[in-house]
Design an enzyme around this catalytic site. Structure first.
Site, short mmCIF file in Angstrom:
data_model
loop_
_atom_site.label_atom_id
_atom_site.label_comp_id
_atom_site.label_asym_id
_atom_site.label_seq_id
_atom_site.Cartn_x
_atom_site.Cartn_y
_atom_site.Cartn_z
N ASP A 1 -8.57 -5.16 -6.14
CA ASP A 1 -8.27 -4.11 -5.17
C ASP A 1 -9.12 -2.88 -5.46
O ASP A 1 -8.99 -2.27 -6.52
CB ASP A 1 -6.79 -3.76 -5.25
CG ASP A 1 -6.32 -2.88 -4.11
OD1 ASP A 1 -7.17 -2.23 -3.47
OD2 ASP A 1 -5.10 -2.84 -3.87
N SER B 1 0.86 -1.17 0.00
CA SER B 1 0.00 0.00 0.00
C SER B 1 0.90 1.24 0.00
O SER B 1 1.71 1.38 -0.91
CB SER B 1 -0.95 -0.04 1.20
OG SER B 1 -1.98 0.90 1.05
N HIS C 1 -6.86 -5.80 -1.68
CA HIS C 1 -5.80 -4.97 -1.12
C HIS C 1 -5.04 -5.77 -0.06
O HIS C 1 -5.12 -5.50 1.14
CB HIS C 1 -6.40 -3.70 -0.53
CG HIS C 1 -5.43 -2.59 -0.34
ND1 HIS C 1 -4.80 -1.96 -1.38
CD2 HIS C 1 -4.96 -1.97 0.78
CE1 HIS C 1 -4.01 -1.02 -0.92
NE2 HIS C 1 -4.07 -1.01 0.39
#
Length: 815
Positions: A643, A558, A675
């Site tokens: 995601d 991320s 994600h």
């Protein structure tokens, strides 16, 4: 390292044998997550408390029946007869709320069977055991209306409509929605609104400007006051009791004093290793006076000068905060209720300074506690605490009953120690960090004094470790408004077992360390001080003689994936290789493709990141995509196809920009992930590939490549062009989601909420049993002690925006 056995990836990063332990509200049952015996898929298991200390299987029953992704987020319903849990499909984060009767083998029921609709803000109440309040973006995908749901019948009724700016709702002791947290899209501020009844008008109670931090804990029992944490007038947040009716503030203050325990000085039980004297905070009713423009602060209950309020333990029947956790480098407790002083003293002394205490759950009457002891170099241990036995004077041995360990196989291996380190950036800012070293005979158990002084880049004086010259993995947490913490971190232990030093830095913008530290990161992505903090940490490790400057890798997911790309682009001389997991490469397209329900917090993102959509020069300056020509290190890119936060295009763009440069770039797409990687076959497949990649470039150890049979990986770098890859059709995607729990209404596939979910309070509460950023927050699960808002907007308000957990942390027990 020849004498240190290699730990298999499955032992560290596969499913834990036990995790997310909870106690039923009536105190009769213990629940936990455990893999199914045939599929190795996490499901909810239940055993009677009388068999809590027995061997698994004594009277254990698997009550959910997922067969593909596994259950991650669950909670007891207040009737002690149902388990409620969230699940999505393939990581798309369109959570559905499910219910499962614990005495039935029937399939779980989907209580929110609406396609493309997300359930969050789940609230339960002990006095209304048949009902749940749940937020749904059914009417408008951009915002969540609150609905009242009957668990048994499935009847769903609209309770409170969202005017469009509310990101979290709260109920009072009568289970009425009476508070709302709204975000102002024009300036990023957060306002807590209250009303005196279901049909009354809303009024503003308190506003936290964009630079301030605040969140709701719960309504007080009287309904005329509410517990919040707030940074107004101070740097770190403070637990406060506010009057919801300023006109009645004097009377409410008097009643609050009568209802609350006679605390005298708030007891602060600090860790024995902290070296900080126990702080005595002023008692209830002696908070700061409120002005006519400020909310009526009835009392100031708990705070720390070093870090924000973390976990708040609440009596759910009396709606009183009992104890508060603070996590700067290690977990510390401030006990608010003097009747619990002896309990905490007993619990903290049971394992001593080598473990951090967490109270995972309590029965409604407070007689049964489920506690966890986290260590940095051993599996987490769960115990059942019987308060009545403790009161009878039996001591810890009689009052604490061992339940289980989350990863008992680790007891056969030697793990590295995780050392808190205070680093000093080039401009003098202190960075709370963690250094995990391989279990080498020459490394002492503790490197630092209880109160270490910050060390600047290139600092010397590290004694026996100054000449190690180890390969180093800089492991960057996601968020960026999250944090790393102490405890067992499976990913860090994986790297340490392979022979690498592991450095994890709470760079500026990390949450939980006060508003000044958080906002020092505003506008500092990529080429600013957030990235400089990481570079300075590497310089410190090299200067201290711990790291070999020729063998430094950067790894993260991320925002950590973005930091990896930024590190390779803006400081290419620093890293010999990198691993980017779901990391954005182009900030403008990241902001332009956020989920619809993130709209209320868009201004906050812009204020903290910068207006990359409106300022092309800024976007080009901080987006690694435009600096691909400077990258020269080998790279792994990993992406979940579904995601919803960092879209696949972010990884496609940077791969296409690099593939013609002659660099070693591997690109792995996982077709049934979002994600983060929730499914063990995908997680282990990925980690095995990284294992060999790092061994090649850092020179560490590795186990033979894993050949997973049920992974959805696609090696996109093996295609001549990304256009040649054809994603599976709708039918194939549905089949990949599995055929476990499903609803009669819609037949929704049983894919469960990815462990990467950002949950309210996760980061502020600090890392739990694995160094994860959480949530919790730590804190994963469907509900806090009085109800928890599940979802990214609420999580951002608590300090965590985008958190990758599953692949980065190896499934810590709370996940």
């Amino acid at each position: 390292m020849q004498d240190v056995p290699l730990i298999p990836l499955k032992v560290l990063l596969g499913n834990p044998l036990h995790s997310s332990a909870k106690v039923s509200p009536d105190g009769r049952y213990i629940s936990y997550l455990r893999p199914s015996p045939d599929k190795d898929v996490l499901n909810v298991w239940v055993r009677s408390r009388q068999a809590a200390g027995g061997a698994a299987g004594a009277d254990d029953v698997m009550v959910t029946h997922d067969t593909h992704r596994g259950v991650r987020l669950y909670e007891w319903a207040e009737d002690s007869k149902h388990i409620i849990f969230l699940q999505d499909v393939g990581g798309d984060e369109d959570w559905h709320l499910y219910a499962q009767a614990v005495d039935s083998s029937s399939l779980s029921r989907d209580l929110t069977p609406f396609k493309g609709v997300r359930a969050e803000n789940i609230i339960t109440d002990p006095h209304h055991p048949a009902e749940v309040l749940v937020g749904l973006n059914k009417r408008d995908p951009r915002c969540f209306d609150m609905h009242r749901l009957n668990i048994s019948t499935g009847e769903l009724q609209l309770d409170t409509e969202n005017p469009g700016d509310v990101v979290a709702w709260y109920a009072d002791a009568d289970f009425q929605v009476r508070a709302a947290l709204a975000m102002n899209p024009s300036n990023g501020s957060k306002t807590l609104r209250v009303r005196q009844g279901p049909d009354a008008a809303w009024s503003d109670l308190i506003t936290w400007p964009q630079e301030e931090e605040g969140r709701v804990v719960c309504f007080a029992k009287d309904g005329r006051s509410i517990y919040v944490t707030s940074s107004l007038g101070r740097d770190t947040t403070e637990l406060q009791l506010l009057s919801t009716d300023p006109a009645a503030a004097p009377a409410a203050a008097a009643e609050a004093l009568q209802d609350m325990p006679a605390r005298g000085a708030v007891a602060a039980i600090q860790r024995q290793t902290s070296g900080v004297a126990a702080a005595a905070a002023e008692g209830a009713g002696s908070g700061p006076a409120s002005s006519s423009s400020d909310p009526a602060v009835l009392s100031s209950l708990a705070s720390s000068e070093k870090c924000d309020v973390g976990e708040v333990m609440v009596d759910r029947l009396q709606r009183l905060p009992l104890a508060v956790g603070f996590n700067y480098l290690r977990q510390e407790w401030q006990v608010l209720d003097p009747s619990l002083q002896a309990d905490f003293q007993l619990l903290l002394s049971f394992k001593g300074a080598d473990a951090d205490l967490s109270v995972e759950a309590r029965s409604l009457d407070g007689s049964v506690w489920l506690v966890a002891y986290s260590r940095d170099d051993a599996a987490t241990e769960y115990c059942v605490y019987d308060r009545s036995a403790a009161a009878a004077g039996v001591g810890a041995a009689g009052a604490l009953q061992f339940l289980f360990m989350n990863r008992p196989e680790l007891s056969s291996y030697q793990l590295g120690r995780r050392h808190p380190v205070l680093l000093q950036a080039r401009d003098g800012v202190t960075l709370p960090s963690y250094l995990t070293l391989p279990p080498l005979p020459s490394i002492p158990k503790s490197l630092l004094a209880p109160n270490p002084e910050p060390s600047g880049p290139g600092a010397q004086g590290w004694g026996s470790v100054s000449g190690l010259q180890l390969p180093l993995v800089l492991f960057v947490h996601g968020g960026p408004w999250a944090r790393d913490g102490w405890g067992l971190d499976s990913t860090a232990q994986w790297f340490a077992n392979r022979g690498y030093a592991v450095l994890q830095v709470n760079y500026r913008a990390s949450s939980g360390f006060g508003k000044r530290f958080l906002h020092l990161g505003d506008g500092q992505w990529g080429v600013g001080t957030m990235q400089h903090d990481l570079s300075d940490a590497v310089a410190w490790a090299i200067g201290a003689g711990i790291a070999d400057k020729e063998r430094v890798a950067i790894y993260g997911g991320s925002y950590g994936g973005y930091a990896c790309l930024a590190g390779l682009a803006f400081t290419p001389e620093l890293y010999c290789c990198g691993v980017d997991i779901v990391g954005p490469s182009h900030v403008r397209t990241l902001l332009g493709t956020i989920p619809a329900y993130w709209a209320p917090m868009k201004r906050m993102l812009v204020d903290r990141i910068g207006n990359a959509e409106g300022d092309d020069a800024l976007n080009r300056r901080i987006s690694p995509l435009y600096h691909a020509a400077a990258m020269r290190a080998p790279l792994i890119i990993a992406q979940g196809a579904n995601d919803p936060r960092v879209k696949r295009a972010e990884s496609d763009q940077i791969y296409n920009a690099l593939k013609g440069k002659g660099l070693e770039v591997q690109y792995f797409l996982y077709e049934d992930e979002g994600h983060g990687f929730a499914r063990p076959p995908n997680r282990l497949d990925f980690c095995s590939r990284v294992d060999h990649f790092l061994a090649k470039h850092l020179g560490g150890r590795t186990e033979p490549p894993l050949k997973m049979q049920d992974t959805s990986v696609v090696a996109l770098h093996e295609y001549k062009s990304l256009d040649d890859y054809k994603p599976p059709g709708a039918a194939a995607a549905a089949a990949a989601a599995g055929a476990g729990d499903s609803s009669a209404e819609g037949g929704r596939a049983a894919a469960v909420a990815a462990a990467a979910a950002a949950v309210a309070g996760a980061a502020v509460a600090g890392a739990k049993h694995g160094g994860s950023s959480s949530s919790g927050s730590g804190a994963m699960g469907l509900g806090q002690k009085v109800g928890l808002a599940v979802g990214v907007p609420a999580a951002v308000l608590a300090g965590a925006a985008v958190v990758v957990v599953a692949v980065l942390r190896g499934l810590s027990p709370r996940r």
